[in-house]
Write a protein that holds these residues in place. Structure first.
Motif, mmCIF file in Angstrom:
data_model
loop_
_atom_site.group_PDB
_atom_site.id
_atom_site.type_symbol
_atom_site.label_atom_id
_atom_site.label_comp_id
_atom_site.label_asym_id
_atom_site.label_seq_id
_atom_site.Cartn_x
_atom_site.Cartn_y
_atom_site.Cartn_z
ATOM 1 N N TYR A 49 38.414 30.730 41.226
ATOM 2 C CA TYR A 49 38.677 31.360 42.523
ATOM 3 C C TYR A 49 39.626 32.540 42.324
ATOM 4 C CZ TYR A 49 36.248 27.955 45.386
ATOM 5 O OH TYR A 49 35.266 27.205 45.979
ATOM 6 N N VAL A 50 39.280 33.660 42.942
ATOM 7 C CA VAL A 50 40.069 34.883 42.831
ATOM 8 C C VAL A 50 40.678 35.155 44.205
ATOM 9 C CG1 VAL A 50 39.962 37.342 42.296
ATOM 10 C CG2 VAL A 50 38.459 35.739 41.093
ATOM 11 N N LEU A 51 41.973 35.423 44.226
ATOM 12 C CA LEU A 51 42.658 35.642 45.494
ATOM 13 C C LEU A 51 43.345 37.008 45.470
ATOM 14 C CD1 LEU A 51 43.195 33.988 48.100
ATOM 15 C CD2 LEU A 51 45.359 33.278 47.081
ATOM 16 N N ASP A 52 42.989 37.857 46.424
ATOM 17 C CA ASP A 52 43.537 39.212 46.508
ATOM 18 C C ASP A 52 44.872 39.156 47.272
ATOM 19 O OD1 ASP A 52 44.173 41.820 47.284
ATOM 20 O OD2 ASP A 52 42.081 42.418 47.505
ATOM 21 N N GLU A 53 45.949 39.287 46.507
ATOM 22 C CA GLU A 53 47.293 39.141 47.104
ATOM 23 C C GLU A 53 47.524 40.153 48.223
ATOM 24 O OE1 GLU A 53 50.539 39.343 44.295
ATOM 25 O OE2 GLU A 53 52.014 39.669 45.891
ATOM 26 N N THR A 54 47.096 41.403 47.984
ATOM 27 C CA THR A 54 47.331 42.447 48.980
ATOM 28 C C THR A 54 46.606 42.134 50.288
ATOM 29 O OG1 THR A 54 47.429 43.971 47.129
ATOM 30 C CG2 THR A 54 47.236 44.958 49.319
ATOM 31 N N TYR A 409 35.310 14.729 42.558
ATOM 32 C CA TYR A 409 33.952 14.176 42.469
ATOM 33 C C TYR A 409 33.288 14.515 41.129
ATOM 34 C CZ TYR A 409 29.400 12.652 44.261
ATOM 35 O OH TYR A 409 28.221 12.004 44.464
ATOM 36 N N ASN A 410 32.701 13.510 40.529
ATOM 37 C CA ASN A 410 31.995 13.643 39.243
ATOM 38 C C ASN A 410 32.911 14.103 38.097
ATOM 39 O OD1 ASN A 410 28.976 14.877 40.864
ATOM 40 N ND2 ASN A 410 29.520 12.780 40.353
ATOM 41 N N MET A 411 34.211 14.065 38.345
ATOM 42 C CA MET A 411 35.190 14.437 37.301
ATOM 43 C C MET A 411 34.888 15.789 36.661
ATOM 44 S SD MET A 411 36.098 10.807 35.482
ATOM 45 C CE MET A 411 37.424 11.441 34.480
ATOM 46 N N THR A 412 34.512 16.760 37.503
ATOM 47 C CA THR A 412 34.235 18.082 36.926
ATOM 48 C C THR A 412 35.518 18.902 36.772
ATOM 49 O OG1 THR A 412 33.690 18.868 39.140
ATOM 50 C CG2 THR A 412 31.851 18.218 37.734
ATOM 51 N N GLY A 413 36.595 18.478 37.445
ATOM 52 C CA GLY A 413 37.870 19.197 37.309
ATOM 53 C C GLY A 413 37.977 20.288 38.350
ATOM 54 N N ARG A 414 39.081 20.295 39.087
ATOM 55 C CA ARG A 414 39.246 21.327 40.130
ATOM 56 C C ARG A 414 39.470 22.700 39.494
ATOM 57 N NH1 ARG A 414 43.564 18.198 43.676
ATOM 58 N NH2 ARG A 414 44.001 17.383 41.604
ATOM 59 N N PRO A 415 38.951 23.750 40.148
ATOM 60 C CA PRO A 415 38.934 25.081 39.521
ATOM 61 C C PRO A 415 40.307 25.762 39.538
ATOM 62 C CG PRO A 415 38.069 25.207 41.738
ATOM 63 C CD PRO A 415 38.323 23.748 41.476
ATOM 64 N N PRO A 416 40.493 26.738 38.663
ATOM 65 C CA PRO A 416 41.723 27.530 38.701
ATOM 66 C C PRO A 416 41.685 28.565 39.819
ATOM 67 C CG PRO A 416 40.302 28.321 36.942
ATOM 68 C CD PRO A 416 39.580 27.163 37.580
ATOM 69 N N VAL A 417 42.866 29.083 40.152
ATOM 70 C CA VAL A 417 42.981 30.184 41.116
ATOM 71 C C VAL A 417 43.742 31.314 40.439
ATOM 72 C CG1 VAL A 417 43.870 30.932 43.356
ATOM 73 C CG2 VAL A 417 42.977 28.606 43.085
ATOM 74 N N VAL A 418 43.151 32.499 40.492
ATOM 75 C CA VAL A 418 43.738 33.683 39.848
ATOM 76 C C VAL A 418 44.070 34.694 40.942
ATOM 77 C CG1 VAL A 418 43.291 35.561 38.232
ATOM 78 C CG2 VAL A 418 42.318 33.301 37.810
ATOM 79 N N ALA A 419 45.293 35.200 40.939
ATOM 80 C CA ALA A 419 45.651 36.245 41.904
ATOM 81 C C ALA A 419 45.363 37.602 41.289
ATOM 82 C CB ALA A 419 47.129 36.150 42.266
ATOM 83 N N VAL A 420 44.856 38.526 42.120
ATOM 84 C CA VAL A 420 44.698 39.908 41.659
ATOM 85 C C VAL A 420 45.482 40.831 42.583
ATOM 86 C CG1 VAL A 420 42.472 39.623 40.500
ATOM 87 C CG2 VAL A 420 42.507 40.097 42.948
ATOM 88 N N ALA A 421 46.105 41.843 41.972
ATOM 89 C CA ALA A 421 46.842 42.862 42.734
ATOM 90 C C ALA A 421 47.066 44.058 41.828
ATOM 91 C CB ALA A 421 48.193 42.314 43.212
ATOM 92 N N ASP A 422 46.879 45.249 42.358
ATOM 93 C CA ASP A 422 47.192 46.489 41.636
ATOM 94 C C ASP A 422 46.610 46.533 40.224
ATOM 95 O OD1 ASP A 422 48.705 47.189 43.872
ATOM 96 O OD2 ASP A 422 50.460 46.127 43.073
ATOM 97 N N GLY A 423 45.359 46.149 40.083
ATOM 98 C CA GLY A 423 44.699 46.261 38.786
ATOM 99 C C GLY A 423 45.064 45.173 37.795
ATOM 100 N N ARG A 424 45.850 44.188 38.240
ATOM 101 C CA ARG A 424 46.267 43.125 37.310
ATOM 102 C C ARG A 424 45.918 41.751 37.880
ATOM 103 N NH1 ARG A 424 50.557 46.331 35.061
ATOM 104 N NH2 ARG A 424 52.243 45.764 36.463
ATOM 105 N N SER A 425 45.771 40.786 36.972
ATOM 106 C CA SER A 425 45.509 39.426 37.435
ATOM 107 C C SER A 425 46.533 38.483 36.829
ATOM 108 C CB SER A 425 44.106 38.993 37.017
ATOM 109 O OG SER A 425 44.048 38.809 35.624
ATOM 110 N N ARG A 426 46.790 37.386 37.547
ATOM 111 C CA ARG A 426 47.655 36.344 36.973
ATOM 112 C C ARG A 426 47.196 34.980 37.483
ATOM 113 N NH1 ARG A 426 50.338 38.384 41.423
ATOM 114 N NH2 ARG A 426 51.721 36.955 42.527
#
Ligand code: LLP
Length: 444
Positions: A49-54, A409-426
């Motif tokens: 999951y990608v989250l746009d901070e701005t 469910y099904n032990m697939t593992g919950r997804p990561p979340v990555v923040a993006v802002a100003d050309g960078r991700s974390r």
């Protein structure tokens, strides 16, 4: 270099399905806040999951601008992590929480407790203990039986705990029966028509350890019209005036809850904050004039409208098959990271990213990898005819009620979340690993 049809520009014609920073990039890619979605999928794996901070911050600010004299309280249940706690605090919003977990997370970042509203139709002893210990600004009373319980826990040395009474105003609104909370026959609130709300108000007034600040209502979720809010304002101001006339109390606060819609599909109606704000403010002035009531201080609690448009979910295609008339495109996530289609029949739009193709579009249904026929992510969407295993699919409007409702469910593992802002991700939340799951499994 080949030129390709700019499909994204078509999507962006509809307001806010994608974050405002989303643009199509070379090679069939899309970038959000200057960061390539295909690269993020490579780097972090999928689903991600990608989250746009701005975008989150801009939407938070838009709510404050829309109702400058009101308190804007972000509904943590839409999505919360420590970074979001900071963004919300920095943008001057409060926080609506409904568990000790959400509260404790906010506290780890020093979120001002007086800006926190504690909700819940069934607050656990831990929820209440934590709320009182941290000194939350408001506790919303949702049933008779919690009034004396809360009062008994307020330390004698502390000032009386401010509370609101949650009223069921009898207004039907919200996109699906499972998210309609303004009418009788569901579990939230105290009935206005049946007299329960008035009884609760009197009980609270009889508790010296509680201070009744005002009333609360929450009509439902994904409400794409300003009209129900205008009706709620009228109904609630009429009730405030009746309480004053009958019992001599003038309550200074009115919390109208959340429920403001976000656009999921091109063409969806999702009024901007200023449209809701104008309607609510105008109706409040009218109702207060009519009932001769001093304007209460308003609170609104948007969750989805702040977070949903800022999020994009990325999946990788694992299988493509035709069954009868249908083309199924199966991806590596599904109802464990997004239960909304299965729960509410929610619809999404999908776009392939990271591979340019001239193939014509055809209708397909994007399904998840879980062992249920109901594990459908996006029904009848347009995808290139040559979509194949390994391709990346992006689902916009994924910032609310997806990661926060993710399951094991099904032990697939919950997804990561990555923040993006100003050309960078974390990375904000890392992927749940097998070790995390194994670590909880402590007995034989
Ligand atoms: N305030 C209260 C008291 C609430 O119960 C809620 C949401 C909100 C505010 C924020 O509502 P929003 O502005 O986000 O609509 N899981 C469902 C939505 C459930 C909403 C529950 N309460 C979904 O995915 O559509």
């Amino acid at each position: 270099m080949t030129t390709e049809p700019d499909l994204l520009v078509r999507s962006l014609d509809s307001p806010a399905v994608w974050p405002a920073s989303a643009v199509s990039a070379p090679g069939g890619d899309v970038s959000v806040a200057g960061v390539s979605l295909a690269e993020l999928a490579e780097r972090h794996g999928t689903p991600v999951y990608v989250l746009d901070e701005t975008e989150v911050r801009a939407r938070a600010r838009a709510w404050r601008r829309a109702l400058p004299d009101a308190d804007v309280v972000y509904a943590a249940k839409a999505f919360l992590c420590r970074a979001v706690v900071d963004w919300v605090a920095e943008e001057g919003l409060g926080l609506d929480v409904c568990s000790a977990g959400e509260l404790e997370l906010a506290a780890t970042r020093g979120f001002p407790p007086e800006r926190i509203v504690l909700h819940g139709n069934a607050k656990s002893p831990r929820d209440l203990r934590t709320g009182l210990r941290l000194g939350v600004g408001r506790i919303v009373i949702d049933s008779d039986c919690e009034i004396a319980r809360i009062a008994a826990q307020v330390p004698p040395t502390a000032p009386p705990q401010k509370v609101l009474v949650r009223v069921l105003p009898g207004i039907e609104a919200g996109a699906h029966p499972k998210v309609r909370t303004g009418t009788e026959g569901q579990k939230f609130g105290l009935s206005l028509a049946g007299g329960d709300a008035e009884d609760a108000v009197l009980r609270v007034l009889g508790q010296p350890r509680l201070s009744l600040a005002g009333l609360h209502c929450h009509l439902g979720s994904q409400i794409a019209s300003t009209e129900p809010y205008a009706r709620a304002v009228r109904t609630m101001v009429a009730f405030l005036a009746r309480l004053r006339d009958r019992h001599g109390v003038t309550l200074p606060e009115l919390d109208l809850g959340g429920g403001f819609a976000a656009a999921y599909l091109p063409g969806d109606t999702a009024p901007q904050p200023d449209a809701y704000g104008r309607r609510i403010t105008a109706e409040l002035a009218r109702a207060c004039a009519e009932f001769g009531y001093p304007a209460p201080r308003l609170t609104v609690e948007p969750g989805r409208a702040v977070a949903a448009p800022a999020g994009v979910a990325l999946y990788r295609v694992l299988a493509v098959k035709r069954t009868g008339e249908r083309v199924f495109v199966a991806v590596d996530g599904g109802m464990s990271d997004n239960p909304r289609p299965a729960l509410y029949g929610a619809r999404y739009t999908v776009r392939m990213v990271g591979r340019a193709t001239a193939a014509p579009m055809r209708t397909a249904t994007v399904v998840g990898r879980h062992c249920e026929a109901g594990d459908v992510l996006a029904q009848d969407v347009e995808l290139p005819q040559d979509v194949r295993p390994g391709d990346i699919l992006a689902v916009p409007a994924s910032g609310a009620y997806q990661v926060s409702m993710a399951s094991g469910y099904n032990m697939t593992g919950r997804p990561p979340v990555v923040a993006v802002a100003d050309g960078r991700s974390r990375l904000l939340l890392r992927r749940e690993t097998f070790e995390d799951q194994r670590g909880r499994d402590v007995g034989l």
